[in-house]
Enzyme design. Structure first.
Site, PDB file in Angstrom:
ATOM      1  N   HIS A  14      -7.328  -5.618   2.979  1.00  0.00           N
ATOM      2  CA  HIS A  14      -6.550  -5.959   1.776  1.00  0.00           C
ATOM      3  C   HIS A  14      -5.146  -5.368   1.923  1.00  0.00           C
ATOM      4  O   HIS A  14      -4.939  -4.180   1.683  1.00  0.00           O
ATOM      5  CB  HIS A  14      -7.251  -5.393   0.524  1.00  0.00           C
ATOM      6  CG  HIS A  14      -6.617  -5.829  -0.762  1.00  0.00           C
ATOM      7  ND1 HIS A  14      -7.371  -6.234  -1.854  1.00  0.00           N
ATOM      8  CD2 HIS A  14      -5.320  -5.918  -1.153  1.00  0.00           C
ATOM      9  CE1 HIS A  14      -6.549  -6.542  -2.849  1.00  0.00           C
ATOM     10  NE2 HIS A  14      -5.303  -6.354  -2.448  1.00  0.00           N
ATOM     11  N   HIS A  16      -0.770  -6.138   1.352  1.00  0.00           N
ATOM     12  CA  HIS A  16       0.349  -6.962   0.875  1.00  0.00           C
ATOM     13  C   HIS A  16       1.519  -6.759   1.827  1.00  0.00           C
ATOM     14  O   HIS A  16       2.122  -5.697   1.846  1.00  0.00           O
ATOM     15  CB  HIS A  16       0.730  -6.564  -0.553  1.00  0.00           C
ATOM     16  CG  HIS A  16      -0.369  -6.823  -1.536  1.00  0.00           C
ATOM     17  ND1 HIS A  16      -0.560  -8.045  -2.130  1.00  0.00           N
ATOM     18  CD2 HIS A  16      -1.371  -6.034  -1.977  1.00  0.00           C
ATOM     19  CE1 HIS A  16      -1.628  -7.991  -2.917  1.00  0.00           C
ATOM     20  NE2 HIS A  16      -2.140  -6.788  -2.839  1.00  0.00           N
ATOM     21  N   LYS A 103      -8.374 -16.105  -2.215  1.00  0.00           N
ATOM     22  CA  LYS A 103      -8.293 -14.978  -3.152  1.00  0.00           C
ATOM     23  C   LYS A 103      -8.076 -15.481  -4.563  1.00  0.00           C
ATOM     24  O   LYS A 103      -7.181 -16.288  -4.800  1.00  0.00           O
ATOM     25  CB  LYS A 103      -7.123 -14.069  -2.746  1.00  0.00           C
ATOM     26  CG  LYS A 103      -6.793 -12.952  -3.724  1.00  0.00           C
ATOM     27  CD  LYS A 103      -7.695 -11.759  -3.543  1.00  0.00           C
ATOM     28  CE  LYS A 103      -7.481 -10.698  -4.620  1.00  0.00           C
ATOM     29  NZ  LYS A 103      -6.482  -9.706  -4.238  1.00  0.00           N
ATOM     30  N   HIS A 142     -10.044 -10.499  -7.270  1.00  0.00           N
ATOM     31  CA  HIS A 142      -9.449  -9.427  -8.054  1.00  0.00           C
ATOM     32  C   HIS A 142     -10.327  -9.342  -9.303  1.00  0.00           C
ATOM     33  O   HIS A 142     -10.234 -10.193 -10.193  1.00  0.00           O
ATOM     34  CB  HIS A 142      -7.990  -9.725  -8.420  1.00  0.00           C
ATOM     35  CG  HIS A 142      -7.363  -8.585  -9.147  1.00  0.00           C
ATOM     36  ND1 HIS A 142      -6.370  -7.810  -8.602  1.00  0.00           N
ATOM     37  CD2 HIS A 142      -7.637  -8.051 -10.368  1.00  0.00           C
ATOM     38  CE1 HIS A 142      -6.048  -6.847  -9.470  1.00  0.00           C
ATOM     39  NE2 HIS A 142      -6.808  -6.991 -10.552  1.00  0.00           N
ATOM     40  N   HIS A 179     -10.863  -3.855  -4.220  1.00  0.00           N
ATOM     41  CA  HIS A 179     -10.469  -2.566  -4.820  1.00  0.00           C
ATOM     42  C   HIS A 179     -11.341  -2.165  -6.009  1.00  0.00           C
ATOM     43  O   HIS A 179     -10.855  -1.964  -7.116  1.00  0.00           O
ATOM     44  CB  HIS A 179      -8.986  -2.534  -5.198  1.00  0.00           C
ATOM     45  CG  HIS A 179      -8.448  -3.802  -5.821  1.00  0.00           C
ATOM     46  ND1 HIS A 179      -9.034  -4.421  -6.894  1.00  0.00           N
ATOM     47  CD2 HIS A 179      -7.374  -4.563  -5.501  1.00  0.00           C
ATOM     48  CE1 HIS A 179      -8.333  -5.494  -7.205  1.00  0.00           C
ATOM     49  NE2 HIS A 179      -7.331  -5.612  -6.380  1.00  0.00           N
ATOM     50  N   ASP A 252      -5.179  -2.149  -0.034  1.00  0.00           N
ATOM     51  CA  ASP A 252      -4.316  -2.665  -1.105  1.00  0.00           C
ATOM     52  C   ASP A 252      -2.945  -1.997  -1.061  1.00  0.00           C
ATOM     53  O   ASP A 252      -2.354  -1.727  -2.100  1.00  0.00           O
ATOM     54  CB  ASP A 252      -4.978  -2.508  -2.478  1.00  0.00           C
ATOM     55  CG  ASP A 252      -4.283  -3.346  -3.547  1.00  0.00           C
ATOM     56  OD1 ASP A 252      -3.475  -4.235  -3.189  1.00  0.00           O
ATOM     57  OD2 ASP A 252      -4.551  -3.109  -4.742  1.00  0.00           O
TER      58      ASP A 252
END
Ligand code: NCD
Ligand code: ZN
Length: 345
Positions: A14, A16, A103, A142, A179, A252
């Protein structure tokens, strides 16, 4: 106790990576220790929604990584965002372009979820999930819902019935609760079948809500899901360090430039990539389970995704250092504090 630790290169399930200058800044940091990383699709100005977007974004990532590609082996694992408008045809196209997962950001729960999914129960979206099941793509969730009269700290718990519904309706769809941040979430993932797993971040193993709002507002600790209570953090540490293959690393790492964090309506997301291996060693060492760390960082994620284990190693040495106050345009997690281990490069 040795002052040197060798681990198989990580799978960070995960990440970004963003776009433009931030992509150039942050990608090399993760590539220092990760053999692969899941590239999250909630990018702006261009979200990753289709097979074409996947090919384009992969290209951007490889270009950004060009200068280090010769020394390090790093592969981005591509994803698309699943919105109300995502069709089974779009799933097939994304799969052909090499996407391994889709996702879902429920509407309004986090950064760039302004066009997130409104309704998990529409027949059309079931067709899309079924297409993912058939294509062998994972569904990454999420796991929070923004409902009326639901506090931000309760958003994960109110999402859990949706997770149960999806896990039962699509028993061959691999589902990841991203997460996970509560004891309730951990317990639910344990109870559900083999098709359900969860990622755990390093910062949720460190923080409680007190670290976000308990001693003045600390914007650099603000993230979604919000860190919760001590008991939740205990449950996360236990799950991460217990050797249960349903729980694996998804950092994350979510960089935002300093100005976007230090303002009246600050962005949520914590930039953990620059301290991730070091923090994890500290946390697992403190829990007395250093022996479980490599499975958490480098085995269980690969196995759940059906990938071969990474080649290559990373080495950490026991050496105190101070985390820089800023890296490029971003303030990293634990900025200005001391850590006991250092990734050797
Ligand atoms: C992430 C981001 O900044 O893109 N933010 C966060 O607080 N974790 C999005 C997300 O994973 O929720
Ligand atoms: Zn994220």
């Amino acid at each position: 106790m040795s002052d040197r630790i060798t681990l198989r290169r990580f799978d960070d399930m995960h990440c970004h990576f963003r776009m433009g200058h931030l992509l150039n800044e942050v990608l090399p940091v993760t590539a220092l220790y990760a053999g692969r990383a899941i590239a999250m699709p909630n990018t702006r100005p261009r979200a990753i929604l289709t097979g074409k977007d996947v090919s384009w974004y992969r290209d951007q990532i490889y270009r950004a990584g060009n200068w280090f590609a010769k020394q390090l082996s790093f592969e981005p694992l591509m994803t698309i965002e699943i919105r109300d408008s995502t069709t089974p045809e779009m799933i097939a196209e994304a799969k052909r372009a090499g996407a391994v997962a889709g996702k879902v950001y429920p509407l309004g729960v986090t950064t760039n979820s302004d066009e997130g999914l409104r309704d998990f129960f529409r027949p059309e979206i079931s067709d899309t999930f079924r297409a993912m099941e058939e294509a062998g793509m994972l569904l990454l969730l999420h796991g929070e819902l923004d409902q009326e009269r639901t506090l931000v700290t309760k958003r994960e718990e109110v999402f859990l019935p949706t997770l149960v519904m999806l896990a039962k309706k699509f028993p061959n769809l691999k589902i990841v609760l991203e997460h996970v941040s509560t004891r309730a979430g951990i317990e639910m993932v344990k109870q559900l079948g083999k098709n359900v797993a969860a990622t755990i971040t390093a910062h949720h193993l460190c923080l409680t809500l007190n670290d976000v709002i308990g001693y003045g507002i600390q914007p650099h600790n603000a993230c979604n899901p919000m860190p919760k209570d001590f008991d939740d953090r205990d449950a996360l540490i236990k799950a991460a360090t217990s050797g249960n293959p349903k729980f694996f690393l998804g950092s994350d790492t979510a960089p935002h430039t300093r100005d976007k964090k230090e303002c009246a309506k600050g962005a949520c997301g914590v930039f953990t990539a620059p301290v991730l291996p070091e923090l994890l060693v500290e946390i697992f060492e403190q829990a007395g389970h250093l022996g479980q760390l490599e499975d958490f960082t480098s085995r269980f994620g690969a196995e759940f995704y059906g990938l071969p284990l990474n080649e290559g190693e990373v080495v950490l040495v026991k050496r105190e250092w101070v985390v820089p106050k800023q890296i490029g345009s971003v303030v990293p997690f634990r900025a200005g504090t001391k850590l006991q281990w250092k990734l050797s490069q």
